[in-house]
Scaffold this active site. Structure first.
Site, PDB file in Angstrom:
ATOM      1  N   ARG A   1      21.853  42.719  16.061  1.00  0.00           N
ATOM      2  CA  ARG A   1      21.181  42.813  17.237  1.00  0.00           C
ATOM      3  C   ARG A   1      22.450  42.592  18.708  1.00  0.00           C
ATOM      4  O   ARG A   1      23.189  41.912  18.536  1.00  0.00           O
ATOM      5  CB  ARG A   1      20.652  41.218  17.375  1.00  0.00           C
ATOM      6  CG  ARG A   1      19.947  40.723  18.617  1.00  0.00           C
ATOM      7  CD  ARG A   1      19.680  39.368  18.500  1.00  0.00           C
ATOM      8  NE  ARG A   1      18.807  39.101  19.734  1.00  0.00           N
ATOM      9  CZ  ARG A   1      18.658  37.938  20.323  1.00  0.00           C
ATOM     10  NH1 ARG A   1      19.327  36.786  19.651  1.00  0.00           N
ATOM     11  NH2 ARG A   1      18.009  37.586  21.185  1.00  0.00           N
TER      12      ARG A   1
ATOM     13  N   ARG B   1      23.603  36.453  32.969  1.00  0.00           N
ATOM     14  CA  ARG B   1      22.656  37.360  32.446  1.00  0.00           C
ATOM     15  C   ARG B   1      21.263  37.232  33.489  1.00  0.00           C
ATOM     16  O   ARG B   1      21.375  36.936  34.479  1.00  0.00           O
ATOM     17  CB  ARG B   1      22.307  37.141  31.017  1.00  0.00           C
ATOM     18  CG  ARG B   1      23.459  37.259  30.108  1.00  0.00           C
ATOM     19  CD  ARG B   1      23.280  36.899  28.713  1.00  0.00           C
ATOM     20  NE  ARG B   1      22.355  37.838  28.214  1.00  0.00           N
ATOM     21  CZ  ARG B   1      21.736  37.882  27.034  1.00  0.00           C
ATOM     22  NH1 ARG B   1      22.117  36.800  26.264  1.00  0.00           N
ATOM     23  NH2 ARG B   1      21.016  38.713  26.735  1.00  0.00           N
TER      24      ARG B   1
HETATM   25  C1  DQA Z   1      20.919  33.049  23.156  1.00  0.00           C
HETATM   26  C2  DQA Z   1      20.575  33.473  24.722  1.00  0.00           C
HETATM   27  C3  DQA Z   1      19.035  33.559  24.927  1.00  0.00           C
HETATM   28  O1  DQA Z   1      18.641  33.779  26.458  1.00  0.00           O
HETATM   29  C4  DQA Z   1      18.565  34.684  23.941  1.00  0.00           C
HETATM   30  O2  DQA Z   1      16.995  34.739  24.093  1.00  0.00           O
HETATM   31  C5  DQA Z   1      18.969  34.304  22.619  1.00  0.00           C
HETATM   32  C6  DQA Z   1      20.500  34.084  22.182  1.00  0.00           C
HETATM   33  C7  DQA Z   1      22.426  32.967  23.028  1.00  0.00           C
HETATM   34  O3  DQA Z   1      23.041  32.382  21.851  1.00  0.00           O
HETATM   35  O4  DQA Z   1      23.308  33.680  23.860  1.00  0.00           O
HETATM   36  O5  DQA Z   1      18.172  34.732  21.621  1.00  0.00           O
HETATM   37  O6  DQA Z   1      20.372  31.730  22.918  1.00  0.00           O
END
Ligand code: DQA
Length: 152
Positions: free
Chosen positions: A19, A112
């Site tokens: 992913r 982000r």
């Molecule tokens: C996350 C950050 C979240 O915004 C995202 O939806 C994830 C992974 C991270 O580990 O950076 O699924 O939790």
């Protein structure tokens, strides 16, 4: 008795390794959890791990962490994935239990998209760690053990 830390990983974290590897890295969830378990063991603690794509499973894991049964834990490292940003149910579960929880992210959510800058759970966690990749989990384990061992 060794302290037990429950690591809870939420939606889509089962896809780690495939992913968005530019953001989340190439380690699979199994590799990451083996690494976290080894880190915790080096500090004399035991790790259990739950991953689910379902909000209710995460709520149940938090509730069980506080119970005296099989799911019991001394503290929780929580990467709730996207649920972090909107799950009031998860927030209420954390607020309801007397177990310290560290909100944890691989990526720096504050660097982000805007929707990742909001956390529904941070205010009921003992702290937030994000942006250090797999090391975020190590830091979360260390922070929890520090809290559990010293009260600080
Ligand atoms: C996350 C950050 C979240 O915004 C995202 O939806 C994830 C992974 C991270 O580990 O950076 O699924 O939790």
């Amino acid at each position: 008795m060794a302290l037990t830390i429950l690591v809870v990983n939420g939606p889509n974290l089962n896809l780690l390794g495939n992913r968005e590897t530019d953001i989340y890295g190439r380690a699979t969830l199994d590799e990451l959890m083996a690494d976290v378990a080894a880190h915790a063991e080096s500090r004399g603690a035991t790790v259990r791990h739950v991953q689910s794509n379902l909000e209710g499973d995460l709520v149940a894991a938090i509730q069980q962490a506080a119970g005296g049964g099989e799911g019991a834990a001394d503290g929780v490292v929580l990467n709730a994935g996207a649920l972090t940003h909107y799950s009031i149910a998860l927030r209420d579960a954390i607020a309801a239990v007397d177990v310290p929880v560290v909100e944890t992210h691989l990526s720096n959510v504050y660097a982000r998209e805007d929707f990742r800058h909001t956390s529904a759970v941070a205010a009921v966690c003992i702290g937030v760690i994000c942006g250090f990749g797999p090391t975020s989990y190590h830091l979360a384990v260390d922070a929890l053990l520090h809290r559990l061992e010293t009260g600080d």
